[in-house]
Design an enzyme around this catalytic site. Structure first.
Site, PDB file in Angstrom:
ATOM      1  CB  VAL A 213      35.204  42.574  28.854  1.00  0.00           C
ATOM      2  CG1 VAL A 213      34.814  42.066  27.467  1.00  0.00           C
ATOM      3  CG2 VAL A 213      34.034  42.415  29.815  1.00  0.00           C
TER       4      VAL A 213
ATOM      5  CB  CYS B 118      29.032  44.358  33.757  1.00  0.00           C
ATOM      6  SG  CYS B 118      29.395  45.125  32.156  1.00  0.00           S
TER       7      CYS B 118
ATOM      8  CE  LYS C  49      34.750  43.364  40.219  1.00  0.00           C
ATOM      9  NZ  LYS C  49      34.043  44.544  39.719  1.00  0.00           N
TER      10      LYS C  49
ATOM     11  CG  HIS D  93      33.414  48.652  41.581  1.00  0.00           C
ATOM     12  ND1 HIS D  93      33.754  48.508  40.256  1.00  0.00           N
ATOM     13  CD2 HIS D  93      33.802  49.916  41.906  1.00  0.00           C
ATOM     14  CE1 HIS D  93      34.307  49.614  39.804  1.00  0.00           C
ATOM     15  NE2 HIS D  93      34.335  50.483  40.787  1.00  0.00           N
TER      16      HIS D  93
ATOM     17  CG  ASN E  13      38.692  55.002  45.307  1.00  0.00           C
ATOM     18  OD1 ASN E  13      38.179  55.266  44.226  1.00  0.00           O
ATOM     19  ND2 ASN E  13      38.114  55.305  46.458  1.00  0.00           N
TER      20      ASN E  13
ATOM     21  CB  ALA F 149      40.029  46.742  36.939  1.00  0.00           C
TER      22      ALA F 149
END
Length: 484
Positions: free
Chosen positions: A25, A108, A147, A175, A210, A232
């Site tokens: 974001v 998110c 995702k 994730h 990680n 990220a």
């Protein structure tokens, strides 16, 4: 041409991408994507975009996707958050000509996602997700990807992934954390979950979690068997992560600022990137940290960056032989390197708290406030409380706003159409009407314009006016203007 699917889509459209920059974001904007691509990234995502806002706001589309064309920024995947199949697909249809795939954000974990009912807070609503992906897969000319975050149970995570694949998802990013694992409670991502998903589905899988350096990328691919690895925070602190380098911070900062001058973005994005890049150095030079926070122009940010560079170069010149990095860092603070997020107890001690679990306050851990516990307030709210001791943050005492009849945003209290300002402006313009509540005077201005045009014709043709041949319609407009 027929739409490519699965492995063929990853191999041909995404060019067998292994190194991926995550959707972030306000942080994976065009300038940052170009910097990352220069230093090893093979695929990038846009920042998370709100499907409903993208659908209704042309400025939002232009600022986030429709801006200056940049052929180097491909392959590119556009990510949306949404909870309505029709809204998601209509927004995706507006985006599909500018990207190689559309991604649905199901990962998110932040409070804003909980309030907006999107992201990881949709992971229990499998019927809704099936409908969203099925419709997108049917209507879009580009593939649909997802995702996700994992469930605590590996079996449930596998079934979740298989459901998404069956609905039409052509690539899955996993994730390896649950939606509860965030901020100081993030912990270690589970590669076991990712490996299980990779074995259970036939579509390409990307791993997320990680990843701090290139060796982590290689180890993740070896252990999980995924097609690619997404980063990220690791990418934000070191844009050259996928090159396997740890460059000097000012090299990356200066290169990024040059790209921003060519491809501008909001100043808040630029400031946030420099806070990440200079994170360790700003712990040493606290005054420059404050200056970076207050600066109001891009030129000001460039000046702060230059001063940070000079301070570091001076420190290097005065460095003693054999001196080692401080604060347990692997490199000196002026070198791009990972930031290891402190755990709850460490954060407590940093904040001067008692060290108990009850005193832990993450940067965005507002769940306690959401549940009405006013004893634990964020730093911003504590400051507001100091300025106004009578201020209450109890959610039950917040005023309830009536919603706009069209879009669901709060409507104007004095709007004649019972709409929010955006919808009111469109309707007032379409109907040439006034809305004093929003300060919109389309009708009044139109009538004044007619009146002015009529008076100009009278001035230009005085003989015609004296003969009494003034058009009846013009006389009526003039009379109405005079009465008003």
């Amino acid at each position: 041409m027929p739409k490519l699917r699965g492995e063929a889509f990853w191999r041909e459209t995404l060019r067998s991408a292994h190194y991926v920059v995550a959707p972030m974001v306000d942080q994976s904007e065009l300038a940052w994507r170009l910097l990352s691509r220069r230093h090893g990234a093979q695929l990038c995502y846009t920042p998370m975009l709100h499907a409903q806002v993208f659908l209704r706001d042309a400025n939002y589309r232009r600022e986030n996707l429709y801006g200056e064309a940049c052929p180097e920024d491909r392959p590119l995947i556009v990510q949306f958050c949404a909870n309505d199949p029709e809204v998601f697909v209509q927004a995706a249809l507006l985006a599909q000509d500018y990207c190689d795939a559309v991604d649905l954000n199901l990962g998110c974990p932040q409070m804003i996602a909980k309030r907006g009912h999107y992201g990881a807070f949709l992971q229990e609503e499998w019927d809704l997700l099936q409908r969203m992906i099925l419709l997108a897969n049917e209507k879009l000319s580009v593939p649909i990807t997802c995702k996700i975050r994992v469930f605590p149970e590996i079996d449930k995570t596998v079934k979740y992934a298989q459901m998404l694949e069956k609905a039409g998802c052509q690539l899955l990013t996993v994730h390896g954390r649950t939606k509860e694992q965030k901020g100081p409670l993030a912990g270690v991502a589970s590669w076991e979950h990712i490996q299980a998903v990779r074995k259970a589905v036939s579509i390409p899988v990307f791993a997320n979690g990680n990843i701090q350096c290139l060796s982590d990328v290689e180890e993740c691919i070896r252990k999980t068997g995924v097609h690619g690895v997404m980063s990220a925070e690791g990418n934000l602190h070191n844009p050259a992560l996928f090159e396997g380098r740890n460059p000097l911070v000012w090299e990356m900062a200066e290169e990024y600022l040059e790209i921003v001058q060519k491809y501008p973005c909001p100043l808040s994005y630029v400031r946030a990137h420099l806070f990440k890049l200079w994170h360790h150095t700003l712990q040493v030079y606290q005054q420059l940290r404050e200056e970076l926070a207050k600066v109001k122009t891009l030129e000001g940010i460039v000046d702060v960056n230059r001063e940070l560079k000079l301070r570091c170069q001076e420190e290097i010149a005065n460095q003693k032989e054999g001196e080692k990095p401080k604060e347990g860092l692997p490199f000196f603070h002026w070198i791009c390197q990972p930031y290891i997020r402190p755990g709850p107890k460490v954060r407590c001690k940093e904040n001067g708290a008692s060290g108990t679990e009850k005193g832990v306050r993450g940067k965005r851990a507002l769940e306690e406030e959401e549940d009405g516990n006013s004893e634990l307030l964020s730093k911003n709210k504590q400051k507001k409380k100091l300025r106004n001791p009578n201020k209450s943050f109890d959610p039950s005492l917040k005023p309830k706003y009536a919603k706009c009849d069209q879009c669901g945003n709060p409507k104007g209290n004095k709007c004649v159409f019972n709409l929010c300002r955006g919808c009111c402006k469109k309707r007032a313009f379409r109907e040439t009407a006034d809305c004093p509540g929003h300060g919109l005077l389309f009708k009044t201005k139109y009538e004044k314009s007619l009146s002015w045009q009529s008076s100009q014709r009278v001035i230009q043709n005085p003989e015609h006016s004296r003969r009494g041949d003034v058009d009846v319609g013009e006389t009526a407009v003039l009379k109405e203007a005079g009465d008003s």
